[in-house]
Scaffold this motif. Sequence first.
Motif, PDB file in Angstrom:
ATOM      1  N   LYS A  57      32.811  32.243  39.066  1.00 20.75           N
ATOM      2  CA  LYS A  57      33.796  31.626  38.177  1.00 20.75           C
ATOM      3  C   LYS A  57      34.488  32.647  37.283  1.00 20.75           C
ATOM      4  N   ILE A  58      33.804  33.759  36.999  1.00 26.45           N
ATOM      5  CA  ILE A  58      34.395  34.726  36.066  1.00 26.45           C
ATOM      6  C   ILE A  58      35.020  35.927  36.771  1.00 26.45           C
ATOM      7  N   ARG A  59      34.868  36.005  38.098  1.00 30.37           N
ATOM      8  CA  ARG A  59      35.280  37.228  38.789  1.00 30.37           C
ATOM      9  C   ARG A  59      36.616  37.104  39.514  1.00 30.37           C
ATOM     10  N   LEU A  60      37.414  36.124  39.155  1.00 29.94           N
ATOM     11  CA  LEU A  60      38.668  35.885  39.869  1.00 29.94           C
ATOM     12  C   LEU A  60      39.566  37.123  39.867  1.00 29.94           C
ATOM     13  N   GLN A  61      39.772  37.705  38.687  1.00 28.90           N
ATOM     14  CA  GLN A  61      40.619  38.896  38.614  1.00 28.90           C
ATOM     15  C   GLN A  61      39.921  40.102  39.239  1.00 28.90           C
ATOM     16  N   VAL A  62      38.580  40.123  39.176  1.00 34.05           N
ATOM     17  CA  VAL A  62      37.833  41.211  39.821  1.00 34.05           C
ATOM     18  C   VAL A  62      38.052  41.169  41.329  1.00 34.05           C
ATOM     19  N   GLU A  63      38.092  39.955  41.891  1.00 28.82           N
ATOM     20  CA  GLU A  63      38.307  39.822  43.334  1.00 28.82           C
ATOM     21  C   GLU A  63      39.648  40.397  43.754  1.00 28.82           C
ATOM     22  N   ARG A  64      40.668  40.129  42.967  1.00 32.49           N
ATOM     23  CA  ARG A  64      41.991  40.675  43.289  1.00 32.49           C
ATOM     24  C   ARG A  64      41.960  42.199  43.259  1.00 32.49           C
ATOM     25  N   TYR A  65      41.320  42.731  42.247  1.00 33.51           N
ATOM     26  CA  TYR A  65      41.213  44.181  42.096  1.00 33.51           C
ATOM     27  C   TYR A  65      40.408  44.799  43.243  1.00 33.51           C
ATOM     28  N   ARG A  66      39.291  44.160  43.597  1.00 31.32           N
ATOM     29  CA  ARG A  66      38.452  44.677  44.681  1.00 31.32           C
ATOM     30  C   ARG A  66      39.212  44.728  46.003  1.00 31.32           C
ATOM     31  N   ARG A  67      40.051  43.706  46.244  1.00 29.02           N
ATOM     32  CA  ARG A  67      40.807  43.700  47.500  1.00 29.02           C
ATOM     33  C   ARG A  67      41.815  44.841  47.548  1.00 29.02           C
ATOM     34  N   LEU A  68      42.288  45.271  46.384  1.00 26.29           N
ATOM     35  CA  LEU A  68      43.184  46.420  46.344  1.00 26.29           C
ATOM     36  C   LEU A  68      42.443  47.712  46.683  1.00 26.29           C
TER      37      LEU A  68
END
Length: 255
Positions: free
Chosen positions: A183-194
């Motif tokens: 629930k808290i890692r939404l922006q982390v997921e976007r960053y990780r995909r980069l």
Amino acid sequence: MAVLDKRPSAEMKVRKQRAPNSPPRGAPDRHAKKAMRNSEIVYRDLRDAIVNVTLPPGAPLVEKEITERYGISRTPVREAMLKLAEERLVDVFPKSGTFVARIPVAVLQEAIVARRALEEVCVREATAKATKSQLMQLQAVIQRERELCAAGDEQAFHDADNAFHAGVAAAGGYPGIWTMIEKIRLQVERYRRLTLPQKGRMKLIVAEHAAVLDAMEHGDADAAVEAMNSHLNKLQIDIETFRDLWPDYFLFDKK
């Protein structure tokens, strides 16, 4: 014997006759339900594309194009956009348009810190509690990561990466903590995909996961925590590097 009065009462006279195919009184409107389903489909598809960076930060989202693509009205599209805006995945500018939001670095950094604290609890408990079969399952996940790394399958590798962390949480007896992390890692997921397309990145992640598991298998909780923290800290350390690569993808705000 009393005679039954068959004349319609005043209440019956004023009641409107329903159409033969109309739903029962009080039933949800089918059109409203269909609009809700359409809204959820658009929301899910756009959310996935944004998180996977198929739609990169700054990309325009044109309402008319989306309605034509799905063959739906504007209402469910607008509802989907509102949900995405609440999650800080899109920015809506009146008279200018709607765009995929840039990744807010302040939120990203806080999410990484929170995730690190939660995963420390999981890996420490997992080191003490993991069964032999759970350790074997984690080993199998790492082997799958190696194979996906060799194949260059970023999406499947990303899913296997998540499976490793979820497996550690489950082995520690805290599967709910992984739900909290999601629930808290939404922006982390976007960053990780980069970060994944960068040369050697997937191979590095495999090695870092292997270090965590090796410490767990040897029953060394401190070493397992240190390996996990090192793995997660790498995301925070590298933010500056990726900001220089894609300066328009990040938002350096104060929240």
